[in-house]
Design a protein around this motif. Structure first.
Motif, PDB file in Angstrom:
ATOM      1  N   GLU A  49       3.565  -0.987 -24.906  1.00 53.46           N
ATOM      2  CA  GLU A  49       3.444  -0.587 -23.507  1.00 53.46           C
ATOM      3  C   GLU A  49       4.252  -1.502 -22.582  1.00 53.46           C
ATOM      4  OE1 GLU A  49      -0.539   0.305 -22.299  1.00 53.46           O
ATOM      5  OE2 GLU A  49      -0.059   0.053 -20.175  1.00 53.46           O
TER       6      GLU A  49
ATOM      7  N   ILE B 283       7.708  -0.266 -22.481  1.00 59.87           N
ATOM      8  CA  ILE B 283       7.792   0.994 -21.733  1.00 59.87           C
ATOM      9  C   ILE B 283       7.778   0.715 -20.236  1.00 59.87           C
ATOM     10  CG2 ILE B 283       6.672   3.204 -21.246  1.00 59.87           C
ATOM     11  CD1 ILE B 283       5.399   3.043 -24.050  1.00 59.87           C
ATOM     12  N   ARG B 284       6.824  -0.100 -19.816  1.00 60.13           N
ATOM     13  CA  ARG B 284       6.719  -0.408 -18.378  1.00 60.13           C
ATOM     14  C   ARG B 284       7.978  -1.089 -17.858  1.00 60.13           C
ATOM     15  NH1 ARG B 284       2.013   0.865 -16.180  1.00 60.13           N
ATOM     16  NH2 ARG B 284       0.209   1.068 -17.556  1.00 60.13           N
TER      17      ARG B 284
ATOM     18  N   GLN C 277      11.280   1.939 -18.595  1.00 60.79           N
ATOM     19  CA  GLN C 277      11.294   3.390 -18.450  1.00 60.79           C
ATOM     20  C   GLN C 277      12.104   3.875 -17.232  1.00 60.79           C
ATOM     21  OE1 GLN C 277       7.278   4.828 -18.185  1.00 60.79           O
ATOM     22  NE2 GLN C 277       6.656   3.301 -16.686  1.00 60.79           N
ATOM     23  N   SER C 278      11.986   3.191 -16.103  1.00 60.60           N
ATOM     24  CA  SER C 278      12.692   3.668 -14.911  1.00 60.60           C
ATOM     25  C   SER C 278      14.202   3.508 -15.057  1.00 60.60           C
ATOM     26  CB  SER C 278      12.217   2.894 -13.667  1.00 60.60           C
ATOM     27  OG  SER C 278      10.860   3.179 -13.424  1.00 60.60           O
ATOM     28  N   LYS C 279      14.581   2.361 -15.606  1.00 57.24           N
ATOM     29  CA  LYS C 279      16.001   2.093 -15.828  1.00 57.24           C
ATOM     30  C   LYS C 279      16.588   3.137 -16.789  1.00 57.24           C
ATOM     31  CE  LYS C 279      18.494  -2.115 -17.102  1.00 57.24           C
ATOM     32  NZ  LYS C 279      18.277  -3.429 -17.738  1.00 57.24           N
TER      33      LYS C 279
ATOM     34  N   PHE D  92      15.365   6.090 -17.467  1.00 57.77           N
ATOM     35  CA  PHE D  92      15.324   7.413 -16.848  1.00 57.77           C
ATOM     36  C   PHE D  92      16.548   7.631 -15.960  1.00 57.77           C
ATOM     37  CE2 PHE D  92      14.048  10.184 -13.273  1.00 57.77           C
ATOM     38  CZ  PHE D  92      13.738  11.332 -13.986  1.00 57.77           C
ATOM     39  N   SER D  93      16.877   6.633 -15.148  1.00 58.14           N
ATOM     40  CA  SER D  93      18.038   6.767 -14.271  1.00 58.14           C
ATOM     41  C   SER D  93      19.315   6.968 -15.066  1.00 58.14           C
ATOM     42  CB  SER D  93      18.177   5.519 -13.389  1.00 58.14           C
ATOM     43  OG  SER D  93      17.036   5.365 -12.593  1.00 58.14           O
TER      44      SER D  93
ATOM     45  N   GLU E  92      13.323  13.411 -18.405  1.00 57.08           N
ATOM     46  CA  GLU E  92      11.967  12.945 -18.684  1.00 57.08           C
ATOM     47  C   GLU E  92      11.635  13.113 -20.168  1.00 57.08           C
ATOM     48  OE1 GLU E  92       9.346  14.427 -15.592  1.00 57.08           O
ATOM     49  OE2 GLU E  92       7.657  14.256 -16.976  1.00 57.08           O
TER      50      GLU E  92
ATOM     51  N   VAL F 198      13.618  10.569 -22.258  1.00 56.79           N
ATOM     52  CA  VAL F 198      13.090   9.203 -22.151  1.00 56.79           C
ATOM     53  C   VAL F 198      11.835   9.048 -23.008  1.00 56.79           C
ATOM     54  CG1 VAL F 198      11.959   7.567 -20.591  1.00 56.79           C
ATOM     55  CG2 VAL F 198      14.081   8.675 -19.901  1.00 56.79           C
ATOM     56  N   GLN F 199      10.941   9.991 -22.906  1.00 60.73           N
ATOM     57  CA  GLN F 199       9.694   9.897 -23.675  1.00 60.73           C
ATOM     58  C   GLN F 199       9.973   9.937 -25.170  1.00 60.73           C
ATOM     59  OE1 GLN F 199       6.196  11.756 -22.285  1.00 60.73           O
ATOM     60  NE2 GLN F 199       7.048  12.313 -20.315  1.00 60.73           N
TER      61      GLN F 199
ATOM     62  N   PHE G 147      11.534   6.637 -26.467  1.00 58.40           N
ATOM     63  CA  PHE G 147      10.570   5.559 -26.687  1.00 58.40           C
ATOM     64  C   PHE G 147       9.784   5.786 -27.976  1.00 58.40           C
ATOM     65  CE2 PHE G 147      11.095   4.180 -22.234  1.00 58.40           C
ATOM     66  CZ  PHE G 147      11.117   2.811 -22.444  1.00 58.40           C
TER      67      PHE G 147
END
Ligand SMILES: [Zn+2]
Lengths: 191, 149
Positions: free
Chosen positions: A19, A22-23, A26-28, A30-31, A44, A47-48, A51
């Motif tokens: 986790e 992921i935290r 994930q945003s980096k 995703f962009s 989305e 990205v999922q 991971f």
């Protein structure tokens, strides 16, 4: 805690620690993926799934401190697979879709209040986004993801010379558009 | 002066992707050609503008959804085997589906559920404690999320 330690823990059986990674990323990620596929839902999903795949193969990551570059590669490959499935845009040299480039550009509101540099960036972003995929992907991998020609060639499975010429073409198209937009000066004044 | 030839090389030159020979040729040309020097500046500026125009990171949060998949995938969630309380690592999705079905049945049919529950008291508790806690409704194993491919 550094990534290498977290990776070690996860490989050692502490899946819950995943986790943290992921935290952190994930945003980096995703962009990055969104720049490539230009579709939020798809980005989305990618990205999922990235991971999850990375988790399953985590023990194959040799340099444990290189988690992010590694998962980024997984995600980019998935994004590229998407293009391959959709249409074979990435290795076809045909310029059929060149004309749609101009149609895809939205007029948008006049950005008078923006500084020249902000205005330039805004148009640059718009012009990159509306490039044909085969040019767009290469310029993003180069300028945004900072990949070498060799890495790009390998990832897209195209010759080095093709990477070179696509970058040249992409840059020239963007420059031409900026000039047509009356923003040629910005190429000097903002530097 | 052969500007056309050198302009093609300029794009690779700003990326540091020219061979030694090419670099030398480009540099020699740049020395005597002002328009190409301008072109060089333009490529540099354009490059940094592209980079900057894409550096906005959007905050997203898929943590719980990804972790649900990860935890079920990792075998962290456990189910009892026939004889007892020992962990079974790496349960199958069939087992999960069965358990989930059992749970749904127990919830939806209070009367009969009592019978089932009494016979499966330990099982039910086990599911609540070990499976339900890591399941937030978006677990791939349950077929709710389909990533495709
Ligand atoms: Zn010249």
């Amino acid at each position: 805690m550094g990534d290498a330690l977290v990776v070690e823990k996860v490989i050692g059986g502490d899946a819950a620690s995943y986790e943290l990674l992921i935290r952190k990323y994930q945003s980096k990620l995703f962009s990055t993926v969104l720049h490539m596929v230009k579709n939020r839902e798809l980005a989305e999903d990618i990205v999922q799934e990235s991971f999850l795949r990375a988790f399953r193969k985590l023990d194959t990551l040799n340099n444990r401190s290189q988690f992010y570059p590694w998962i980024k590669r997984i995600a980019l490959n998935m994004a590229l697979n998407h293009f391959e499935k959709e249409k074979r845009v990435l290795d076809v040299e045909s310029d059929d879709d060149e004309s749609s480039f101009f149609e895809n550009i939205s007029s948008g509101e006049s950005p008078e209040e923006l500084t020249l540099k902000e205005e330039m960036k805004r148009y640059v972003r718009m012009f990159v986004d509306s490039l044909p995929d085969r040019l767009r992907v290469v310029i993003i991998l180069r300028e945004v993801e900072d990949m070498s020609y060799e890495e790009i060639a390998e990832m897209l499975n195209i010759p080095l010379g093709t990477v070179r010429s696509r970058l040249f073409n992409a840059r020239n198209i963007i420059k031409e558009r900026l000039i047509k937009q009356g923003l040629a000066d910005g190429l000097y004044k903002t530097s | 002066m052969d500007c056309t030839k050198h302009r093609k090389l300029l794009s690779a030159y700003v990326d540091g992707e020219c061979s030694q020979f090419e670099s030398a040729a480009v540099e020699a040309h740049l020395k005597k050609c002002a328009p190409c020097r301008n072109e060089l500046s333009e490529f540099y500026t354009l490059g940094s503008m592209i980079t900057e125009s894409f550096t906005v990171t959007e905050e997203v949060d898929f943590t719980s959804s990804i972790m649900a998949s990860v935890m079920s995938d990792s075998g962290e969630a456990v189910v009892p085997i026939a004889k007892g309380r020992k962990k079974v690592i790496g349960f199958s999705s069939v087992a999960v589906a069965l358990l989930a079905g059992l749970m749904a049945f127990a919830v939806m049919n209070p009367l009969e559920a009592e019978t089932v529950a009494s016979g499966n008291e330990k099982l039910e508790r086990y599911v609540f404690e070990h499976v339900a806690s890591t399941y937030d409704g978006s677990n791939e194993e349950f077929g709710v999320v389909n990533f495709g491919q």
